[in-house]
Design a protein around this motif. Sequence first.
Motif, PDB file in Angstrom:
ATOM      1  N   GLY A 238       1.271  -1.076  -0.073  1.00 38.22           N
ATOM      2  CA  GLY A 238      -0.197  -0.015  -0.045  1.00 38.22           C
ATOM      3  C   GLY A 238       0.709   1.405   0.027  1.00 38.22           C
ATOM      4  N   GLY A 239       2.228   1.416  -0.279  1.00 37.95           N
ATOM      5  CA  GLY A 239       3.007   2.119  -0.600  1.00 37.95           C
ATOM      6  C   GLY A 239       2.742   3.449  -1.477  1.00 37.95           C
ATOM      7  N   SER A 240       1.644   3.671  -2.392  1.00 40.98           N
ATOM      8  CA  SER A 240       1.724   4.159  -3.047  1.00 40.98           C
ATOM      9  C   SER A 240       0.804   5.307  -2.615  1.00 40.98           C
ATOM     10  CB  SER A 240       0.839   3.893  -4.444  1.00 40.98           C
ATOM     11  OG  SER A 240      -0.249   3.438  -4.330  1.00 40.98           O
TER      12      SER A 240
ATOM     13  N   TRP B 276      -0.730   6.839   4.485  1.00 42.32           N
ATOM     14  CA  TRP B 276       0.849   6.371   5.740  1.00 42.32           C
ATOM     15  C   TRP B 276       1.795   5.520   5.178  1.00 42.32           C
ATOM     16  CZ3 TRP B 276       1.641   2.111   7.415  1.00 42.32           C
ATOM     17  CH2 TRP B 276       1.389   0.478   7.105  1.00 42.32           C
ATOM     18  N   ALA B 277       1.477   4.525   4.845  1.00 44.96           N
ATOM     19  CA  ALA B 277       1.997   3.363   3.932  1.00 44.96           C
ATOM     20  C   ALA B 277       3.031   4.497   3.157  1.00 44.96           C
ATOM     21  CB  ALA B 277       1.173   2.381   3.126  1.00 44.96           C
ATOM     22  N   ALA B 278       2.808   5.227   2.524  1.00 46.00           N
ATOM     23  CA  ALA B 278       3.188   6.078   1.521  1.00 46.00           C
ATOM     24  C   ALA B 278       4.656   6.614   2.287  1.00 46.00           C
ATOM     25  CB  ALA B 278       3.280   7.390   0.669  1.00 46.00           C
ATOM     26  N   GLN B 279       4.276   7.843   3.547  1.00 46.93           N
ATOM     27  CA  GLN B 279       4.880   8.200   3.985  1.00 46.93           C
ATOM     28  C   GLN B 279       6.362   7.723   4.710  1.00 46.93           C
ATOM     29  OE1 GLN B 279       2.237  10.185   7.400  1.00 46.93           O
ATOM     30  NE2 GLN B 279       1.611  11.908   5.269  1.00 46.93           N
ATOM     31  N   MET B 280       5.481   6.518   5.029  1.00 46.30           N
ATOM     32  CA  MET B 280       6.427   5.419   5.706  1.00 46.30           C
ATOM     33  C   MET B 280       7.577   5.253   4.939  1.00 46.30           C
ATOM     34  SD  MET B 280       7.638   3.366   8.323  1.00 46.30           S
ATOM     35  CE  MET B 280       6.340   3.704   9.637  1.00 46.30           C
ATOM     36  N   ALA B 281       7.114   4.830   3.347  1.00 45.22           N
ATOM     37  CA  ALA B 281       8.358   4.405   2.520  1.00 45.22           C
ATOM     38  C   ALA B 281       9.023   5.319   2.229  1.00 45.22           C
ATOM     39  CB  ALA B 281       7.776   4.212   1.059  1.00 45.22           C
ATOM     40  N   GLU B 282       8.506   6.883   2.240  1.00 47.35           N
ATOM     41  CA  GLU B 282       9.617   7.913   2.156  1.00 47.35           C
ATOM     42  C   GLU B 282      10.356   8.565   3.891  1.00 47.35           C
ATOM     43  OE1 GLU B 282       9.771  13.511   2.337  1.00 47.35           O
ATOM     44  OE2 GLU B 282       7.643  11.992   2.070  1.00 47.35           O
ATOM     45  N   GLY B 283      10.268   7.898   4.502  1.00 47.92           N
ATOM     46  CA  GLY B 283      11.034   7.494   5.598  1.00 47.92           C
ATOM     47  C   GLY B 283      11.997   6.435   5.004  1.00 47.92           C
ATOM     48  N   LEU B 284      11.819   5.261   5.570  1.00 48.75           N
ATOM     49  CA  LEU B 284      12.832   4.570   4.671  1.00 48.75           C
ATOM     50  C   LEU B 284      13.505   4.520   3.936  1.00 48.75           C
ATOM     51  CD1 LEU B 284      10.112   1.558   4.444  1.00 48.75           C
ATOM     52  CD2 LEU B 284      11.991   1.916   6.822  1.00 48.75           C
TER      53      LEU B 284
END
Length: 75
Positions: free
Chosen positions: A20-22, A25-33
Motif C-alpha cells: 500500500g506504499g503509494s 501513511w504507507a507512502a510516508q513510511m516508504a519516504e522515511g525508509l
Amino acid sequence: MDMKTKQIFDLAGRVAIVTGGSVGWAAQMAEGLAEMGANLVLCARKKERCLQAAEELQQLGVQVLALGCGRERSG
C-alpha cells in the motif's frame, strides 16, 4: 537530522517492502525508509499510483520497484 541519528537508523544496502506504499501513511513510511537509505519495493492494487510514487522516491537516491499487487477473486 544529526549524524548520530543517521548512524543508528542507517538502512543503506537494505530493501524494504511496503504494501500500500503509494498513498497515505504507507507512502510516508516508504519516504522515511528511503531517507534512511533503504531501497524499496512498493506494491499496491493500482500500479499507476505505485509508479508515480516510485518516481518521486527515486529522487531521494534509492532504487524503487513498483508492483501492482491486487487481489483477484476467483469463481
